[in-house]
Enzyme design. Sequence first.
Site, PDB file in Angstrom:
ATOM      1  N   ASN A  16       0.807  -0.908   0.036  1.00  0.00           N
ATOM      2  CA  ASN A  16       0.023  -0.029  -0.118  1.00  0.00           C
ATOM      3  C   ASN A  16       0.934   1.192  -0.087  1.00  0.00           C
ATOM      4  O   ASN A  16       1.668   1.547   0.839  1.00  0.00           O
ATOM      5  CB  ASN A  16      -0.816  -0.004   1.260  1.00  0.00           C
ATOM      6  CG  ASN A  16      -1.774   1.168   1.280  1.00  0.00           C
ATOM      7  OD1 ASN A  16      -1.721   1.922   0.603  1.00  0.00           O
ATOM      8  ND2 ASN A  16      -2.433   1.305   2.491  1.00  0.00           N
ATOM      9  N   LYS A  57       0.048   4.167  -0.457  1.00  0.00           N
ATOM     10  CA  LYS A  57      -0.567   5.553   0.218  1.00  0.00           C
ATOM     11  C   LYS A  57      -0.192   6.679  -0.770  1.00  0.00           C
ATOM     12  O   LYS A  57      -0.156   6.492  -1.941  1.00  0.00           O
ATOM     13  CB  LYS A  57       0.011   5.858   1.495  1.00  0.00           C
ATOM     14  CG  LYS A  57      -0.445   4.443   2.359  1.00  0.00           C
ATOM     15  CD  LYS A  57      -0.088   4.650   3.996  1.00  0.00           C
ATOM     16  CE  LYS A  57      -0.264   3.404   4.598  1.00  0.00           C
ATOM     17  NZ  LYS A  57      -0.413   3.433   6.061  1.00  0.00           N
ATOM     18  N   HIS A  61      -9.670   1.255   4.484  1.00  0.00           N
ATOM     19  CA  HIS A  61      -8.441   1.287   5.243  1.00  0.00           C
ATOM     20  C   HIS A  61      -8.737   2.400   6.374  1.00  0.00           C
ATOM     21  O   HIS A  61      -9.362   3.217   6.492  1.00  0.00           O
ATOM     22  CB  HIS A  61      -7.352   1.790   4.399  1.00  0.00           C
ATOM     23  CG  HIS A  61      -5.982   1.765   4.877  1.00  0.00           C
ATOM     24  ND1 HIS A  61      -5.490   2.847   5.814  1.00  0.00           N
ATOM     25  CD2 HIS A  61      -4.863   0.916   4.913  1.00  0.00           C
ATOM     26  CE1 HIS A  61      -4.431   2.529   6.283  1.00  0.00           C
ATOM     27  NE2 HIS A  61      -3.850   1.518   5.780  1.00  0.00           N
ATOM     28  N   GLU A  85      -7.086   4.638   7.463  1.00  0.00           N
ATOM     29  CA  GLU A  85      -6.864   5.986   7.179  1.00  0.00           C
ATOM     30  C   GLU A  85      -8.024   6.799   6.535  1.00  0.00           C
ATOM     31  O   GLU A  85      -8.514   7.939   6.767  1.00  0.00           O
ATOM     32  CB  GLU A  85      -5.572   6.220   6.528  1.00  0.00           C
ATOM     33  CG  GLU A  85      -4.358   6.090   7.340  1.00  0.00           C
ATOM     34  CD  GLU A  85      -3.199   5.586   6.609  1.00  0.00           C
ATOM     35  OE1 GLU A  85      -3.013   5.443   5.491  1.00  0.00           O
ATOM     36  OE2 GLU A  85      -2.157   5.089   7.215  1.00  0.00           O
ATOM     37  N   GLU A 100      -5.912  -5.190  10.444  1.00  0.00           N
ATOM     38  CA  GLU A 100      -4.846  -4.176  10.739  1.00  0.00           C
ATOM     39  C   GLU A 100      -5.461  -3.206  12.139  1.00  0.00           C
ATOM     40  O   GLU A 100      -6.204  -2.284  12.020  1.00  0.00           O
ATOM     41  CB  GLU A 100      -4.975  -3.091   9.666  1.00  0.00           C
ATOM     42  CG  GLU A 100      -4.315  -3.558   8.413  1.00  0.00           C
ATOM     43  CD  GLU A 100      -3.754  -2.731   7.296  1.00  0.00           C
ATOM     44  OE1 GLU A 100      -2.754  -2.862   7.124  1.00  0.00           O
ATOM     45  OE2 GLU A 100      -4.399  -1.605   7.243  1.00  0.00           O
ATOM     46  N   GLY A 108       2.072   1.953  10.822  1.00  0.00           N
ATOM     47  CA  GLY A 108       2.926   2.964  10.937  1.00  0.00           C
ATOM     48  C   GLY A 108       3.605   3.425  12.173  1.00  0.00           C
ATOM     49  O   GLY A 108       4.342   4.444  12.343  1.00  0.00           O
ATOM     50  N   SER A 144       3.119  -2.162  10.433  1.00  0.00           N
ATOM     51  CA  SER A 144       4.230  -2.090  10.616  1.00  0.00           C
ATOM     52  C   SER A 144       5.039  -3.590  10.093  1.00  0.00           C
ATOM     53  O   SER A 144       5.950  -3.930  11.211  1.00  0.00           O
ATOM     54  CB  SER A 144       4.542  -1.878  12.263  1.00  0.00           C
ATOM     55  OG  SER A 144       4.090  -0.557  12.642  1.00  0.00           O
TER      56      SER A 144
HETATM   57  P1  PGA Z   1       2.371  -0.008   7.835  1.00  0.00           P
HETATM   58  O1  PGA Z   1       1.085   0.259   7.095  1.00  0.00           O
HETATM   59  O2  PGA Z   1       3.296  -1.228   7.289  1.00  0.00           O
HETATM   60  O3  PGA Z   1       3.461   1.493   7.365  1.00  0.00           O
HETATM   61  O4  PGA Z   1       2.243   0.194   9.278  1.00  0.00           O
HETATM   62  C1  PGA Z   1       0.283  -0.739   6.796  1.00  0.00           C
HETATM   63  C2  PGA Z   1      -1.097  -0.029   6.230  1.00  0.00           C
HETATM   64  O5  PGA Z   1      -1.465   1.009   6.364  1.00  0.00           O
HETATM   65  O6  PGA Z   1      -1.727  -0.684   5.654  1.00  0.00           O
END
Ligand code: PGA
Length: 244
Positions: A7, A9, A93, A95, A161, A167, A206
């Site tokens: 992803n 982003k 997601h 976000e 998740e 993150g 992460s």
């Molecule tokens: P990350 O993001 O691996 O940076 O924690 C995962 C995600 O948002 O799908």
Amino acid sequence: MRFVVANWKMHFLSDQARDFCEAFLADYVPSPSVTAVIAPPFHLIRPVADSLRSRQVRVFGQNGHAEPNGAYTGEISMAQLQDAGCSGVILGHSERRQFFGETDEALVAKVKAARDWNLLPLLCVGETLEERQQGRTLEILDRQISILARTGPTPLWVAYEPVWAIGTGLRAEVGQIRQAHAFIKSRLTTLMNQNFGPVPILYGGSITPETFPELLDIPEVAGGLVGGASLDPLKFATLVKQAG
Ligand code: PGA
């Protein structure tokens, strides 16, 4: 079969995406037991899809609107994602839920639209830290998964998740992951007819090449949804190899 989904982003300009694809493809070893996917931002979907197609890497959108077209400034439809070269779309997601007010109601329509345009929905679910601390993790997962009672049968992937692990460098413990995955699986069994086969449940939050092997050892984990580490072509190629 295992699944590793990048992803990206809101990262990368055209040159960076070109460099990524070049470096990734130099290191990428396709395996019949791994499906690799990249979800670039909109403007990079077509070039990334073109450079990866012959190597069987799939391209997904990161979000899509439920209507096929119309006066929705700034949005992109499932039809347009498909036209650009996507074969799936990340939906729900955290976000999107947190910063753009995406609701479960909207997700019902989005999952249906994705299915109608032959895009595979990758539905993301997960609790916030506060919800976990309040002991509400399974209640939240239940609510987020239950939208599938209203979408009708659809091929689907799910990603668990935990929001607090995205993150942050924090990772859920094995027991927490097993519990969440088992719960999601049991809800899916009740909610969906199994016409499309078992639904893969990925973990996200992460993930790095250092932590992925341990996650892949968890029997309930079918793969990973990767943010930060997927921006490095060699790390992403390593993650795909680890899943093979
Ligand atoms: P990350 O993001 O691996 O940076 O924690 C995962 C995600 O948002 O799908």
